[in-house]
Design a protein around this motif. Structure first.
Motif, PDB file in Angstrom:
ATOM      1  N   THR A 157       0.791  -1.068  -0.528  1.00 43.00           N
ATOM      2  CA  THR A 157       0.014  -0.016   0.163  1.00 43.00           C
ATOM      3  C   THR A 157       0.669   0.661  -0.302  1.00 43.00           C
ATOM      4  OG1 THR A 157      -1.523  -1.170   1.421  1.00 43.00           O
ATOM      5  CG2 THR A 157      -1.945   1.345   1.219  1.00 43.00           C
ATOM      6  N   ASP A 158       0.886   2.326  -0.882  1.00 40.69           N
ATOM      7  CA  ASP A 158       1.611   3.175  -1.027  1.00 40.69           C
ATOM      8  C   ASP A 158       1.545   4.652   0.051  1.00 40.69           C
ATOM      9  OD1 ASP A 158       3.051   4.555  -3.807  1.00 40.69           O
ATOM     10  OD2 ASP A 158       2.237   5.974  -2.668  1.00 40.69           O
ATOM     11  N   SER A 159       2.419   4.645   0.119  1.00 39.22           N
ATOM     12  CA  SER A 159       1.904   5.995   1.677  1.00 39.22           C
ATOM     13  C   SER A 159       1.014   6.896   0.870  1.00 39.22           C
ATOM     14  CB  SER A 159       3.781   6.707   1.400  1.00 39.22           C
ATOM     15  OG  SER A 159       4.961   6.085   1.423  1.00 39.22           O
ATOM     16  N   SER A 160       0.969   7.804   0.138  1.00 44.56           N
ATOM     17  CA  SER A 160       0.087   7.639  -0.096  1.00 44.56           C
ATOM     18  C   SER A 160      -1.326   7.750  -0.589  1.00 44.56           C
ATOM     19  CB  SER A 160       0.204   8.944  -1.706  1.00 44.56           C
ATOM     20  OG  SER A 160       0.718   9.279  -2.686  1.00 44.56           O
ATOM     21  N   ASP A 161      -1.419   6.397  -0.613  1.00 44.24           N
ATOM     22  CA  ASP A 161      -2.998   5.876   0.307  1.00 44.24           C
ATOM     23  C   ASP A 161      -3.023   5.473   2.354  1.00 44.24           C
ATOM     24  OD1 ASP A 161      -3.509   5.502  -2.456  1.00 44.24           O
ATOM     25  OD2 ASP A 161      -2.860   3.635  -2.944  1.00 44.24           O
ATOM     26  N   ILE A 162      -2.121   5.719   1.970  1.00 43.12           N
ATOM     27  CA  ILE A 162      -2.263   5.343   3.809  1.00 43.12           C
ATOM     28  C   ILE A 162      -1.921   7.055   3.980  1.00 43.12           C
ATOM     29  CG2 ILE A 162      -0.229   5.317   5.352  1.00 43.12           C
ATOM     30  CD1 ILE A 162       0.812   3.277   4.605  1.00 43.12           C
ATOM     31  N   ASP A 163      -1.549   7.910   3.675  1.00 43.66           N
ATOM     32  CA  ASP A 163      -1.836   9.033   4.557  1.00 43.66           C
ATOM     33  C   ASP A 163      -3.517   9.716   3.850  1.00 43.66           C
ATOM     34  OD1 ASP A 163       0.375   9.995   5.458  1.00 43.66           O
ATOM     35  OD2 ASP A 163       1.500  11.485   3.689  1.00 43.66           O
TER      36      ASP A 163
ATOM     37  N   ARG B 287       3.378  -9.627 -14.288  1.00 44.56           N
ATOM     38  CA  ARG B 287       4.151  -9.481 -15.445  1.00 44.56           C
ATOM     39  C   ARG B 287       5.362  -8.325 -15.617  1.00 44.56           C
ATOM     40  NH1 ARG B 287       2.234  -9.609 -20.475  1.00 44.56           N
ATOM     41  NH2 ARG B 287       0.144 -10.089 -19.702  1.00 44.56           N
ATOM     42  N   LEU B 288       5.260  -7.276 -14.209  1.00 41.72           N
ATOM     43  CA  LEU B 288       6.234  -5.843 -14.375  1.00 41.72           C
ATOM     44  C   LEU B 288       7.394  -7.112 -13.451  1.00 41.72           C
ATOM     45  CD1 LEU B 288       5.816  -2.543 -12.923  1.00 41.72           C
ATOM     46  CD2 LEU B 288       7.452  -4.472 -11.233  1.00 41.72           C
TER      47      LEU B 288
ATOM     48  N   GLY C  43       5.986   1.158  -7.968  1.00 43.98           N
ATOM     49  CA  GLY C  43       5.223   3.174  -8.805  1.00 43.98           C
ATOM     50  C   GLY C  43       3.472   2.414  -9.582  1.00 43.98           C
ATOM     51  N   LEU C  44       3.333   3.136 -10.405  1.00 41.41           N
ATOM     52  CA  LEU C  44       1.924   3.078 -10.759  1.00 41.41           C
ATOM     53  C   LEU C  44       2.021   1.947 -11.955  1.00 41.41           C
ATOM     54  CD1 LEU C  44       0.329   6.460 -11.773  1.00 41.41           C
ATOM     55  CD2 LEU C  44      -0.845   5.193  -9.991  1.00 41.41           C
ATOM     56  N   ILE C  45       0.757   1.063 -11.494  1.00 43.67           N
ATOM     57  CA  ILE C  45       0.976  -0.332 -12.665  1.00 43.67           C
ATOM     58  C   ILE C  45      -0.304  -0.332 -13.247  1.00 43.67           C
ATOM     59  CG2 ILE C  45       0.983  -2.525 -12.749  1.00 43.67           C
ATOM     60  CD1 ILE C  45       2.581  -2.430 -10.461  1.00 43.67           C
ATOM     61  N   PRO C  46      -0.409  -0.125 -14.675  1.00 48.84           N
ATOM     62  CA  PRO C  46      -1.850  -0.143 -14.816  1.00 48.84           C
ATOM     63  C   PRO C  46      -3.102  -1.538 -14.701  1.00 48.84           C
ATOM     64  CG  PRO C  46      -0.784   0.352 -16.393  1.00 48.84           C
ATOM     65  CD  PRO C  46       0.807  -0.215 -15.239  1.00 48.84           C
TER      66      PRO C  46
ATOM     67  N   VAL D  16      -8.698  -0.642 -12.740  1.00 47.56           N
ATOM     68  CA  VAL D  16      -7.893   1.320 -12.869  1.00 47.56           C
ATOM     69  C   VAL D  16      -6.680   0.879 -12.235  1.00 47.56           C
ATOM     70  CG1 VAL D  16     -10.064   1.880 -11.529  1.00 47.56           C
ATOM     71  CG2 VAL D  16      -8.620   1.358  -9.898  1.00 47.56           C
ATOM     72  N   GLU D  17      -5.618   1.999 -12.786  1.00 45.17           N
ATOM     73  CA  GLU D  17      -4.425   2.016 -12.634  1.00 45.17           C
ATOM     74  C   GLU D  17      -4.276   1.885 -10.617  1.00 45.17           C
ATOM     75  OE1 GLU D  17      -2.419   4.663 -14.132  1.00 45.17           O
ATOM     76  OE2 GLU D  17      -2.788   6.328 -12.982  1.00 45.17           O
ATOM     77  N   ALA D  18      -3.163   1.950 -10.009  1.00 48.85           N
ATOM     78  CA  ALA D  18      -3.180   1.444  -8.691  1.00 48.85           C
ATOM     79  C   ALA D  18      -1.475   1.836  -8.386  1.00 48.85           C
ATOM     80  CB  ALA D  18      -3.127   0.705  -8.245  1.00 48.85           C
ATOM     81  N   SER D  19      -0.866   2.541  -7.296  1.00 49.10           N
ATOM     82  CA  SER D  19      -0.089   3.038  -6.692  1.00 49.10           C
ATOM     83  C   SER D  19       1.188   1.844  -6.147  1.00 49.10           C
ATOM     84  CB  SER D  19       0.049   4.303  -6.367  1.00 49.10           C
ATOM     85  OG  SER D  19       1.782   4.299  -6.111  1.00 49.10           O
ATOM     86  N   TRP D  20       1.951   0.691  -6.009  1.00 48.93           N
ATOM     87  CA  TRP D  20       2.452  -0.147  -5.387  1.00 48.93           C
ATOM     88  C   TRP D  20       3.886   1.078  -4.532  1.00 48.93           C
ATOM     89  CZ3 TRP D  20       0.943  -5.595  -6.234  1.00 48.93           C
ATOM     90  CH2 TRP D  20       0.207  -5.736  -6.711  1.00 48.93           C
ATOM     91  N   ARG D  21       4.073   0.663  -3.249  1.00 50.37           N
ATOM     92  CA  ARG D  21       4.472   1.197  -2.838  1.00 50.37           C
ATOM     93  C   ARG D  21       6.412   0.728  -3.464  1.00 50.37           C
ATOM     94  NH1 ARG D  21       6.332   2.996   2.949  1.00 50.37           N
ATOM     95  NH2 ARG D  21       4.333   3.121   3.145  1.00 50.37           N
ATOM     96  N   GLY D  22       7.108   1.858  -3.344  1.00 51.17           N
ATOM     97  CA  GLY D  22       8.536   1.274  -4.354  1.00 51.17           C
ATOM     98  C   GLY D  22       8.051   1.025  -5.544  1.00 51.17           C
TER      99      GLY D  22
END
Length: 364
Positions: free
Chosen positions: A67-73, A176-177, A278-281, A270-276
């Motif tokens: 969970t990305d820091s931005s989502d936590i905040d 995949r990433l 980044g954004l993954i479509p 939807v795209e989502a940001s993963w901690r460390g």
């Protein structure tokens, strides 16, 4: 009888280890992408039992950790709002945001409740009609169906003071990433048994077909994992690259069609940001428009945060399998389960917490 059973299990484990020793004549790196596997491997000292040629590394398998820091905040901002009851699973309480965590907010007067299911959160909404109850939706495909059912129930019953802040993620896009990461040398994957019990194996077959990365969907006992490693080494020995199922007592090739139906009915990719990472479509799940009244992000017009990672914390590198937790300079010094700096040390399924508790010397 129990002694006889234990002897049988030990014999089987010894047989698996002997076959692994025979097959692993050259280096073979395996990544597990499930936090429960990470804990089981550390708890049972499997790294120490395996030959040096077999290397196990952890991937982004803990939903709390990714969970990305931005989502936590963002959810901390919501939890601090008046008239809001934040319902969450216990492992989210101490995850650090930029300045605080839910535990600190609760001490300051925020109404934060630990629940054990989405049904508990719904019941809170039924009993507190004068409050807004928000469930923090964090998890992979394993837990998403229950959240989908809670939203459908809230819609059917007209429970308008219930909503979900969806931070859910799905596994195939991050696989995949990882397969395309030139810096990550991985020969095979231990695939998540519980996730695949929902989605089946078709969504991850591309790993073997497109990238030549075999995988085995495995359970969570030590013998399950050892058998899965044997199956992966047999694939290499036979020149095959397939997705196989070891965890046949739970996971089926087709998964759980009814659970997938609920997910697709309520959520959309939807795209989502993963901690460390980044954004993954297409790696996140957003709540569909027909359920927008129960979408906390829309209901509260939540702002988008752009938070920085904690200086010195290398959770991102741990999640990408680039380092062992013990290679982070903060590990066991400034970052412990009692005073965690990053989420990998907070969650019960986090790599750092598992290493701290069971295997601090692994990977040194």
């Amino acid at each position: 009888m129990p002694m006889k059973k234990s002897k049988e299990l030990l014999t089987k484990a010894a047989d698996y280890l002997a076959e692994i020793q025979a097959l692993a004549q050259s280096t073979f790196t395996i990544m597990e992408v499930c936090g429960t596997h990470t804990v089981a491997i550390a708890k049972n000292a499997l790294r120490e039992l395996l030959p040096e040629t077999v290397r196990l590394i952890s991937g982004p398998g803990c939903p709390v950790c990714v969970t990305d820091s931005s989502d936590i905040d963002r959810y901390l901002y919501l939890a601090a709002q008046p008239n809001v009851i934040t319902a969450t699973f216990g492992d989210m309480i101490r995850v650090p945001g930029t300045e605080k965590n839910l535990q600190v907010l609760r001490a300051e007067g925020a109404d934060v409740r630990i629940v054990y299911s989405t049904q508990d959160a719904l019941e809170l909404a039924r009993k507190n009609r004068d409050k807004e109850v928000v469930f923090l939706g964090i998890g992979f495909e394993t837990t998403v169906p229950t959240v989908a059912v809670s939203l459908e129930t809230a819609k059917h019953e007209g429970i308008k003071n219930y909503s979900v802040l969806s931070m859910h993620k799905v596994v195939p896009p991050v696989l995949r990433l990882l397969a395309e990461d030139a810096e990550l040398v991985v020969d095979a994957f231990l695939d998540p048994g519980h996730v695949c019990s929902i989605i089946g194996i078709e969504p991850i077959c591309f790993m073997a077909k497109d990238y030549g990365k075999p995988g085995v969907v495995t359970g969570f006992e030590a013998l399950d994992i050892l058998e899965a490693i044997v199956m992966l080494l047999r694939q290499r020995e036979e020149g095959r690259s397939e997705i196989e199922i070891q965890y046949k007592r739970v996971a089926k090739p087709e998964g759980n069609p009814r659970a997938r139906m609920f997910i697709e009915q309520v959520f959309e990719p939807v795209e989502a940001s993963w901690r460390g990472i980044g954004l993954i479509p297409q790696s996140g799940l957003g709540i569909r428009e027909q359920y927008s009244l129960w979408d906390a992000a829309k209901k509260f017009s939540l702002p988008i945060f752009h938070s920085e990672e904690t200086p010195g914390c290398r959770c991102g590198d741990v999640l990408k399998g680039r380092i062992y937790p013990t290679q982070c300079s903060l590990f066991a010094r400034f970052c412990t389960p009692m005073k965690p700096v990053g989420p990998c040390m907070v969650s019960s399924e986090g790599s750092c917490a598992a290493y701290y508790r069971y295997a601090q010397r692994s990977g040194d």
